[in-house]
Design an enzyme around this catalytic site. Structure first.
Site, PDB file in Angstrom:
ATOM      1  N   HIS A  55       0.855  -1.185   0.000  1.00  0.00           N
ATOM      2  CA  HIS A  55       0.000   0.000   0.000  1.00  0.00           C
ATOM      3  C   HIS A  55       0.893   1.239   0.000  1.00  0.00           C
ATOM      4  O   HIS A  55       1.953   1.257   0.617  1.00  0.00           O
ATOM      5  CB  HIS A  55      -0.894  -0.001   1.244  1.00  0.00           C
ATOM      6  CG  HIS A  55      -2.120   0.844   1.076  1.00  0.00           C
ATOM      7  ND1 HIS A  55      -3.295   0.362   0.541  1.00  0.00           N
ATOM      8  CD2 HIS A  55      -2.357   2.146   1.365  1.00  0.00           C
ATOM      9  CE1 HIS A  55      -4.197   1.320   0.515  1.00  0.00           C
ATOM     10  NE2 HIS A  55      -3.655   2.420   1.008  1.00  0.00           N
TER      11      HIS A  55
ATOM     12  N   ASP B 143     -13.961   2.616   6.967  1.00  0.00           N
ATOM     13  CA  ASP B 143     -12.968   3.328   6.148  1.00  0.00           C
ATOM     14  C   ASP B 143     -13.615   3.864   4.874  1.00  0.00           C
ATOM     15  O   ASP B 143     -13.278   4.956   4.428  1.00  0.00           O
ATOM     16  CB  ASP B 143     -11.772   2.422   5.800  1.00  0.00           C
ATOM     17  CG  ASP B 143     -10.702   3.198   5.046  1.00  0.00           C
ATOM     18  OD1 ASP B 143     -10.297   4.266   5.546  1.00  0.00           O
ATOM     19  OD2 ASP B 143     -10.306   2.786   3.951  1.00  0.00           O
TER      20      ASP B 143
ATOM     21  N   ARG C 112     -13.059  12.446   4.722  1.00  0.00           N
ATOM     22  CA  ARG C 112     -11.774  13.146   4.879  1.00  0.00           C
ATOM     23  C   ARG C 112     -11.398  13.859   3.588  1.00  0.00           C
ATOM     24  O   ARG C 112     -10.911  14.986   3.595  1.00  0.00           O
ATOM     25  CB  ARG C 112     -10.655  12.149   5.237  1.00  0.00           C
ATOM     26  CG  ARG C 112     -10.698  11.682   6.680  1.00  0.00           C
ATOM     27  CD  ARG C 112      -9.792  10.479   6.883  1.00  0.00           C
ATOM     28  NE  ARG C 112      -8.400  10.743   6.627  1.00  0.00           N
ATOM     29  CZ  ARG C 112      -7.563   9.856   6.074  1.00  0.00           C
ATOM     30  NH1 ARG C 112      -7.968   8.648   5.740  1.00  0.00           N
ATOM     31  NH2 ARG C 112      -6.308  10.171   5.874  1.00  0.00           N
TER      32      ARG C 112
ATOM     33  N   SER D  71      -6.672   4.256   8.497  1.00  0.00           N
ATOM     34  CA  SER D  71      -7.334   4.021   7.208  1.00  0.00           C
ATOM     35  C   SER D  71      -6.642   2.864   6.465  1.00  0.00           C
ATOM     36  O   SER D  71      -7.288   1.914   6.008  1.00  0.00           O
ATOM     37  CB  SER D  71      -7.279   5.302   6.369  1.00  0.00           C
ATOM     38  OG  SER D  71      -7.593   5.037   5.037  1.00  0.00           O
TER      39      SER D  71
ATOM     40  N   LYS E 272      -8.078  -1.509   6.584  1.00  0.00           N
ATOM     41  CA  LYS E 272      -8.417  -2.243   5.340  1.00  0.00           C
ATOM     42  C   LYS E 272      -7.614  -3.537   5.250  1.00  0.00           C
ATOM     43  O   LYS E 272      -8.124  -4.580   4.865  1.00  0.00           O
ATOM     44  CB  LYS E 272      -8.039  -1.408   4.102  1.00  0.00           C
ATOM     45  CG  LYS E 272      -8.983  -0.316   3.747  1.00  0.00           C
ATOM     46  CD  LYS E 272      -8.686   0.233   2.354  1.00  0.00           C
ATOM     47  CE  LYS E 272      -7.555   1.216   2.274  1.00  0.00           C
ATOM     48  NZ  LYS E 272      -7.764   2.505   2.894  1.00  0.00           N
TER      49      LYS E 272
HETATM   50  N1  URA Z   1      -4.240   5.396   1.657  1.00  0.00           N
HETATM   51  C1  URA Z   1      -5.299   5.060   2.448  1.00  0.00           C
HETATM   52  O1  URA Z   1      -5.869   3.990   2.298  1.00  0.00           O
HETATM   53  N2  URA Z   1      -5.688   5.923   3.378  1.00  0.00           N
HETATM   54  C2  URA Z   1      -5.090   7.108   3.602  1.00  0.00           C
HETATM   55  O2  URA Z   1      -5.499   7.832   4.476  1.00  0.00           O
HETATM   56  C3  URA Z   1      -3.991   7.456   2.782  1.00  0.00           C
HETATM   57  C4  URA Z   1      -3.586   6.574   1.820  1.00  0.00           C
END
Ligand code: URA
Length: 427
Positions: free
Chosen positions: A82, A161, A168, A183, A187
């Site tokens: 990620h 999320d 956000r 966040s 996930k």
């Molecule tokens: N990626 C995400 O999933 N969340 C964030 O807040 C920033 C990047």
């Protein structure tokens, strides 16, 4: 418990208990707490921050807002990647099929564009017909069958999320390390993965503008990830210029195909291999980074990674032959000569959004084929009239002159070649 009291406590800089955080997240996910109260809470967190204990509680509450997948019956560890968000950062599109072709099962849960940055989910959605709203059991079945699934948050998986991310984005509350950490990791925990390679972006196009703040984000991600039993590897990489050449959803899908054919931009290829090598080592598919790179390079050379990407798209209903193309193209030329010695990456991301590639409001729909292709990057020499970038758009009412000027203003041109060598991976 009282939601207003929780907001006031955070506004005044006090710590919240795990029970208060859970109450807030459950209430917002179920619809009992409205957007305006959650937005107010997020702004309080933005200014007051959260402790490590609060961040751990927030991550847990968000992960548990839906199902937590159990990835039984897969051969090998599930290692995900990620990024904390950047401009032109479509790495996951090429990386996920590449490591899946190397034998690592991939179940990647991604998000939409956030702030001035693009999101993997929007990029995937630019492929007509592609379904990213698989249920957990559908995703798992697909990973068992073809080794890969790429999905978004749903009402079943990471619903908190899904809602907070969109809120956000629309309320200027993205850039906070606890909110970013919760966040991302909520996930990943919900997706039931074993390990995670994180690409923490640092620079003027990232949410963390400098190395000090990028280190803070990396540290909290590592601490919360480890607390949840995840194997973690964190790289801090540059975002002082867009990654690769393409910025925009379907343009980045095309670039991912180039990468998997071995023809991607050099920085994009390099970061794909670096992150992929970390994933293979973490997932024990290779003993060393060097061995992992060789495996990945051979899967690009023999087109197995590209075949995997096409198989993924087809299995999820995507029709790659129908990838949209913008009706209009305009070249932005330079009127100065010299060298590019800086790029305001955030502004370039906002230019792409103005063309239709990003959102201003939660419910905005995107123009999937809109965006930019950069022709020049940091350190490149410019002569008067050289093309800097091509912009792609469909909306004929766009203020093109203003957009082109905004782009030109984002490029810093100096008379002498910059001495500093461009550094892609800081650590
Ligand atoms: N990626 C995400 O999933 N969340 C964030 O807040 C920033 C990047």
């Amino acid at each position: 418990m009282n939601v207003i009291e929780i907001i006031i406590k955070k506004r005044n800089g006090q710590s919240l208990s795990a029970a208060e955080i859970k109450y807030l997240i459950d209430g917002y996910t179920s619809g009992n707490i409205p957007d305006y109260q959650m937005a107010s809470f997020l702004m309080a967190v933005y200014f007051q921050g959260m402790s490590l204990a609060e961040t751990i509680a927030l991550t847990k509450a968000m992960a548990c807002s839906g199902k937590i997948l159990k990835l039984n019956g897969l051969k090998g560890m599930v290692i995900d990647k990620h990024s904390t968000g950047g401009v032109g950062d479509g790495i996951s599109l090429a990386l996920a099929p590449l490591v899946s072709a190397a034998g690592l099962p991939v179940l990647m849960m991604s998000g939409r564009g956030l702030g001035h940055t693009g999101g993997t989910l929007d990029k995937l959605a630019s492929v007509p017909g592609l379904n990213t709203s698989l249920t957990g059991s559908q995703a798992l079945k697909q990973v068992r069958k073809i080794g890969i699934a790429m999905i978004g948050q749903t009402a079943e998986l990471s619903p908190a999320d899904k809602k907070i991310y969109a809120l956000r984005d629309a309320t200027g509350t993205v850039e906070n390390i606890s909110l970013i950490c919760a966040s991302i990791l909520s996930k990943k925990i919900a997706a039931g993965i074993d390990g995670l390679v994180l690409d923490v972006k640092c620079g003027n196009g990232a949410f963390m503008p400098d190395l000090a703040t990028a280190h803070d984000l990396a540290a909290i991600l590592k601490a919360v990830g480890k607390k949840n039993g995840l194997k973690m590897k964190v790289l801090i990489t540059d975002m002082n210029q867009p990654l690769g050449k393409a910025i925009g959803n379907s343009l980045e899908i095309k670039q991912a195909i180039d990468v998997l054919q071995g023809n991607g931009p050099a920085d994009f290829m390099e970061l794909t291999l670096a992150l992929g090598a970390e994933m293979l080592v973490l997932g024990k598919k290779a003993g060393t980074g060097r061995e992992a790179r060789k495996i990945l390079q051979s899967l690009i050379a023999n087109r197995r990674a590209l075949d995997k990407f096409y198989l993924l798209l087809k299995t999820q209903g995507g029709k790659i032959q129908q990838l949209p193309q913008a009706r209009h193209e305009l070249e932005i030329k330079t009127t100065a000569r010299g060298y590019i010695c800086g790029m305001n990456t955030r502004e370039i991301g906002l230019v792409a959004a103005m063309l239709g590639a990003g959102r201003q409001k939660k419910e905005d729909s995107l123009d999937y084929s809109a965006g930019l292709i950069l022709h020049k990057k940091f350190g490149d020499e410019l002569r008067v009239g050289d093309p800097l970038a091509s912009i792609y758009y469909n909306n004929e009412t766009l203020p093109l002159k203003e957009i082109a000027q905004k782009f030109i203003a984002a490029i810093k041109i100096g008379k002498i070649k910059p001495e500093v060598k461009y550094s892609l991976i800081y650590q």
